[in-house]
Design an enzyme around this catalytic site. Structure first.
Site, PDB file in Angstrom:
ATOM      1  N   GLU A  90       0.828  -1.203   0.000  1.00 17.96           N
ATOM      2  CA  GLU A  90       0.000   0.000   0.000  1.00 17.96           C
ATOM      3  C   GLU A  90       0.867   1.259   0.000  1.00 17.96           C
ATOM      4  O   GLU A  90       1.924   1.311   0.612  1.00 17.96           O
ATOM      5  CB  GLU A  90      -0.929  -0.019   1.216  1.00 17.96           C
ATOM      6  CG  GLU A  90      -1.946  -1.158   1.106  1.00 17.96           C
ATOM      7  CD  GLU A  90      -2.953  -1.206   2.247  1.00 17.96           C
ATOM      8  OE1 GLU A  90      -4.110  -1.541   1.976  1.00 17.96           O
ATOM      9  OE2 GLU A  90      -2.587  -0.933   3.405  1.00 17.96           O
ATOM     10  N   CYS A 103       3.214   8.712   0.964  1.00 19.61           N
ATOM     11  CA  CYS A 103       3.747   7.900   2.052  1.00 19.61           C
ATOM     12  C   CYS A 103       4.129   6.557   1.436  1.00 19.61           C
ATOM     13  O   CYS A 103       3.250   5.789   1.029  1.00 19.61           O
ATOM     14  CB  CYS A 103       2.659   7.764   3.113  1.00 19.61           C
ATOM     15  SG  CYS A 103       3.113   6.734   4.498  1.00 19.61           S
ATOM     16  N   CYS A 110       6.830  -6.288   7.691  1.00 16.16           N
ATOM     17  CA  CYS A 110       7.728  -5.585   8.608  1.00 16.16           C
ATOM     18  C   CYS A 110       8.131  -6.535   9.721  1.00 16.16           C
ATOM     19  O   CYS A 110       7.337  -7.350  10.162  1.00 16.16           O
ATOM     20  CB  CYS A 110       7.023  -4.360   9.199  1.00 16.16           C
ATOM     21  SG  CYS A 110       8.087  -3.337  10.232  1.00 16.16           S
ATOM     22  N   CYS A 114       5.857  -3.797  16.260  1.00 14.76           N
ATOM     23  CA  CYS A 114       5.231  -2.800  17.143  1.00 14.76           C
ATOM     24  C   CYS A 114       3.780  -3.206  17.400  1.00 14.76           C
ATOM     25  O   CYS A 114       3.044  -3.537  16.471  1.00 14.76           O
ATOM     26  CB  CYS A 114       5.287  -1.409  16.515  1.00 14.76           C
ATOM     27  SG  CYS A 114       6.967  -0.845  16.202  1.00 14.76           S
ATOM     28  N   CYS A 117       0.664  -1.411  15.564  1.00 16.64           N
ATOM     29  CA  CYS A 117       0.736  -1.135  14.122  1.00 16.64           C
ATOM     30  C   CYS A 117       0.212  -2.309  13.307  1.00 16.64           C
ATOM     31  O   CYS A 117       0.568  -3.459  13.566  1.00 16.64           O
ATOM     32  CB  CYS A 117       2.181  -0.824  13.744  1.00 16.64           C
ATOM     33  SG  CYS A 117       2.404  -0.486  11.991  1.00 16.64           S
ATOM     34  N   GLY A 157       6.815  -1.193   6.577  1.00 23.23           N
ATOM     35  CA  GLY A 157       8.229  -1.546   6.665  1.00 23.23           C
ATOM     36  C   GLY A 157       9.042  -0.603   7.519  1.00 23.23           C
ATOM     37  O   GLY A 157       8.589   0.472   7.916  1.00 23.23           O
ATOM     38  N   GLU A 158      10.258  -1.036   7.814  1.00 21.78           N
ATOM     39  CA  GLU A 158      11.205  -0.237   8.592  1.00 21.78           C
ATOM     40  C   GLU A 158      12.309   0.203   7.625  1.00 21.78           C
ATOM     41  O   GLU A 158      13.147  -0.614   7.217  1.00 21.78           O
ATOM     42  CB  GLU A 158      11.758  -1.096   9.747  1.00 21.78           C
ATOM     43  CG  GLU A 158      12.990  -0.549  10.430  1.00 21.78           C
ATOM     44  CD  GLU A 158      12.871   0.890  10.892  1.00 21.78           C
ATOM     45  OE1 GLU A 158      11.908   1.233  11.594  1.00 21.78           O
ATOM     46  OE2 GLU A 158      13.748   1.699  10.536  1.00 21.78           O
ATOM     47  N   SER A 189      11.387   7.777   8.517  1.00 26.73           N
ATOM     48  CA  SER A 189      10.996   7.468   9.894  1.00 26.73           C
ATOM     49  C   SER A 189      11.554   6.108  10.300  1.00 26.73           C
ATOM     50  O   SER A 189      11.458   5.144   9.558  1.00 26.73           O
ATOM     51  CB  SER A 189       9.463   7.443   9.970  1.00 26.73           C
ATOM     52  OG  SER A 189       9.047   7.168  11.281  1.00 26.73           O
ATOM     53  N   SER A 212      10.378   7.195  15.838  1.00 31.41           N
ATOM     54  CA  SER A 212       9.145   6.760  16.492  1.00 31.41           C
ATOM     55  C   SER A 212       9.474   6.496  17.953  1.00 31.41           C
ATOM     56  O   SER A 212      10.049   5.468  18.284  1.00 31.41           O
ATOM     57  CB  SER A 212       8.619   5.495  15.814  1.00 31.41           C
ATOM     58  OG  SER A 212       8.275   5.791  14.482  1.00 31.41           O
ATOM     59  N   LEU A 213       9.121   7.431  18.798  1.00 27.70           N
ATOM     60  CA  LEU A 213       9.527   7.356  20.207  1.00 27.70           C
ATOM     61  C   LEU A 213       8.434   6.696  21.053  1.00 27.70           C
ATOM     62  O   LEU A 213       8.655   5.659  21.664  1.00 27.70           O
ATOM     63  CB  LEU A 213       9.849   8.781  20.697  1.00 27.70           C
ATOM     64  CG  LEU A 213      10.447   8.912  22.077  1.00 27.70           C
ATOM     65  CD1 LEU A 213      11.762   8.165  22.192  1.00 27.70           C
ATOM     66  CD2 LEU A 213      10.670  10.394  22.417  1.00 27.70           C
ATOM     67  N   HIS A 214       7.294   7.331  21.136  1.00 28.38           N
ATOM     68  CA  HIS A 214       6.068   6.783  21.729  1.00 28.38           C
ATOM     69  C   HIS A 214       6.060   6.550  23.242  1.00 28.38           C
ATOM     70  O   HIS A 214       4.984   6.351  23.818  1.00 28.38           O
ATOM     71  CB  HIS A 214       5.640   5.478  21.038  1.00 28.38           C
ATOM     72  CG  HIS A 214       5.453   5.609  19.553  1.00 28.38           C
ATOM     73  ND1 HIS A 214       4.859   6.694  18.961  1.00 28.38           N
ATOM     74  CD2 HIS A 214       5.795   4.773  18.535  1.00 28.38           C
ATOM     75  CE1 HIS A 214       4.843   6.526  17.653  1.00 28.38           C
ATOM     76  NE2 HIS A 214       5.412   5.382  17.367  1.00 28.38           N
ATOM     77  N   ASN A 288      -4.169   5.397  16.003  1.00 25.39           N
ATOM     78  CA  ASN A 288      -5.262   4.834  15.203  1.00 25.39           C
ATOM     79  C   ASN A 288      -5.527   3.406  15.627  1.00 25.39           C
ATOM     80  O   ASN A 288      -4.606   2.627  15.797  1.00 25.39           O
ATOM     81  CB  ASN A 288      -4.887   4.875  13.721  1.00 25.39           C
ATOM     82  CG  ASN A 288      -4.839   6.288  13.203  1.00 25.39           C
ATOM     83  OD1 ASN A 288      -5.828   7.009  13.245  1.00 25.39           O
ATOM     84  ND2 ASN A 288      -3.667   6.716  12.749  1.00 25.39           N
ATOM     85  N   CYS A 331      -1.750   6.457   9.805  1.00 19.87           N
ATOM     86  CA  CYS A 331      -0.534   5.880  10.394  1.00 19.87           C
ATOM     87  C   CYS A 331      -0.820   4.532  11.025  1.00 19.87           C
ATOM     88  O   CYS A 331      -1.735   4.386  11.822  1.00 19.87           O
ATOM     89  CB  CYS A 331       0.008   6.778  11.500  1.00 19.87           C
ATOM     90  SG  CYS A 331       0.455   8.389  10.945  1.00 19.87           S
TER      91      CYS A 331
END
Ligand code: SAH
Length: 344
Positions: A90, A103, A110, A114, A117, A157-158, A189, A212-214, A288, A331
């Protein structure tokens, strides 16, 4: 067959010499691919028929097919592309006042795992090649008949787990003879692959680095992001500080707010303490909801309070607009599909 879009200009020159042709032909082909953006070798009309035939015999153009296109009520478009090997990925197109942002995905699946996600939980298939990363832009531009101005590596993906292909794709995007998109208009990112942050600091690219801290404690971050077990917060923050010292560039920290998880005033205080004095910006993302996900979006009131607390305490923070959530294009909502088996 090799994908003609997998070569940078220097490599393409080698390829063309290998075909027994003059080097300058590579410049012509590169221009057809990224300036004129043609779809077929036969459209490269300043090449001899003979060379076009050689190209057709040795390379594909890797034109992705649109399998599905969904449009959100906010105008965001989500594409499902057939990447021509039985897999689909996508890609999302968003319209902001300053232009069109795409994006892009960097991998099919991935590995990072996480917990919040949707790209997690589906088998990792493979890395995308640099040509497949760039093709996402070309395919969307072809569909909308307009130019993309900004790229964010925030799809499936990373990116730093596919470092070399991502860097190569960025340079083709950035090349004035290629897509000519300014590096300042490209953001990458990462979930925090520390060694690659050091590598990226040495690339001399003006792209924005997003982290990506979170969460602000190892315990909480590890419970959300398994990568934190490998590279903990102190290693991550040291890498960020070293990156800023080396590049003098601002880092963008992403912080997805989940109700009763990481969204209270104590979390905001800890975040201020952690980021105080750093050249950075915080991007707050209302988390999300994903299928089977245990995280729930913070209330608007909490999100605003969180932002205000950061801003009042010297940390520049903004709330990311939620685009495309009605079509699962926001996201963390992107997935890959395997076309041979059932939907994943
Ligand atoms: N693997 C990279 C690129 C993904 S970018 C990375 O982790 O940075 C996508 C961004 O959306 C990341 O900041 C990611 O943490 C965040 N994200 C993932 N799932 C989300 C969700 N359900 N809600 C909001 N943001 C999410």
């Amino acid at each position: 067959m090799k994908n003609i879009k997998d070569f940078n200009l220097e490599e393409l020159k080698e390829e063309i010499i290998g075909l027994g042709e003059k080097k300058y032909r590579a410049e012509q082909i590169f221009k057809w691919l990224y300036v004129d953006k043609v779809k077929e070798f036969d459209d490269m009309t300043n090449l001899s028929i003979e060379l076009r035939d050689k190209l057709k015999a040795n390379y594909t153009m890797c034109n992705f097919k649109i399998l599905k296109k969904q449009e959100s009520s906010d105008g965001t478009k989500k594409y499902l592309f057939d990447v021509l090997d039985g897999n689909a990925i996508e890609t999302v197109l968003m319209e902001y006042h300053h232009g069109k942002t795409i994006c892009v995905s960097s991998q099919i699946g991935c590995k990072m795992g996480c917990k919040f996600c949707a790209s997690t939980g589906i088998k990792f298939e493979r890395n995308l090649s640099s040509g497949e990363i760039v093709e996402q832009i070309l395919a969307v531009e072809q569909d909308i008949g307009d130019k993309i101005s900004n790229i964010v590596f925030m799809g499936i993906g990373e990116p730093f787990d596919n470092y070399d292909n991502v860097m190569k794709a960025v340079r083709i995007m950035n090349n004035p003879k290629g897509l000519n998109i300014g590096a300042r208009h490209i953001s990458i990112s990462t979930s925090g692959l520390v060694p690659r942050i050091y590598d990226f600091a040495n690339e001399e690219l003006q792209c924005t680095l997003s982290i990506s801290l979170h969460a602000t404690s190892d315990e909480k971050r590890s419970s959300m992001m398994p990568v934190n077990n490998k590279y903990n917060l102190s290693e991550l923050m040291q890498a960020c500080k070293d990156y800023i010292a080396k590049t003098n560039k601002r880092i963008s920290f992403e912080y997805a707010l989940a109700k009763d998880n990481n969204d209270n005033l104590e979390d905001a205080k800890a975040l201020v303490k952690m980021l105080k004095g750093m050249l950075c910006h915080v991007n707050l993302i209302p988390i999300n909801k994903i299928e089977n996900g245990k995280f729930v979006k913070s209330t608007n009131e909490n999100i605003i309070k969180f932002r205000d607390y950061l801003n009042e305490n010297g940390i520049v923070a903004t709330i990311r607009r939620e685009l495309g959530s009605d079509i699962d294009a926001a996201c963390g909502q992107l997935r890959r599909k395997n076309l041979k088996n059932q939907e994943e």
